[in-house]
Design an enzyme around this catalytic site. Structure first.
Site, mmCIF file in Angstrom:
data_model
loop_
_atom_site.group_PDB
_atom_site.id
_atom_site.type_symbol
_atom_site.label_atom_id
_atom_site.label_comp_id
_atom_site.label_asym_id
_atom_site.label_seq_id
_atom_site.Cartn_x
_atom_site.Cartn_y
_atom_site.Cartn_z
ATOM 1 N N LYS A 172 11.299 -18.204 -32.369
ATOM 2 C CA LYS A 172 10.087 -17.627 -31.322
ATOM 3 C C LYS A 172 10.718 -16.911 -30.563
ATOM 4 C CE LYS A 172 7.307 -20.696 -29.870
ATOM 5 N NZ LYS A 172 6.633 -21.738 -28.912
ATOM 6 N N CYS A 174 2.880 -4.044 -28.170
ATOM 7 C CA CYS A 174 2.621 -3.666 -29.273
ATOM 8 C C CYS A 174 3.990 -4.140 -30.241
ATOM 9 C CB CYS A 174 2.621 -2.365 -29.455
ATOM 10 S SG CYS A 174 4.102 -1.302 -29.110
#
Length: 106
Positions: A53, A72
């Protein structure tokens, strides 16, 4: 006229059935078997792929007056925004922009 020739109505019916069957088949294939990248696309394409993660934490005191963060995942300065979302939005039709954190004016 030979009994083996199709009438105009039979030909139109055959073509319609064939086109309809093809359309339904394509939809079923895309729904159940296609690995369509648009519906299940990963956002993070290349940042810290060895980590389970990607997490970044910052103290508010260290931010200064304003901090602009990428959402993004295309920024070369990740987690900071470098404007890569502009090109991403043009290419994909997306509307993502940065996360801006700033101090409240006194």
């Amino acid at each position: 006229m030979s009994s083996n020739t199709f009438s105009k109505a039979e030909l139109v019916t055959a073509i319609s059935l064939t086109a309809g069957t093809a359309a339904v088949s394509i939809l079923l294939y895309k729904t159940f078997f296609s690995k369509d990248k648009c519906s299940k696309a990963k956002v993070n394409l290349d940042l810290q792929k060895d980590n389970p993660k990607v997490v970044h934490a910052f103290d508010m005191e260290d931010l200064g007056d304003k901090a602009v963060y990428c959402r993004c995942w295309r920024s070369k300065k990740f987690p900071l925004c470098d404007g890569s979302h502009i090109k991403h939005n043009e290419e994909t039709g997306d509307n993502v922009g940065p996360l801006i954190i700033k101090r409240k004016d006194a």
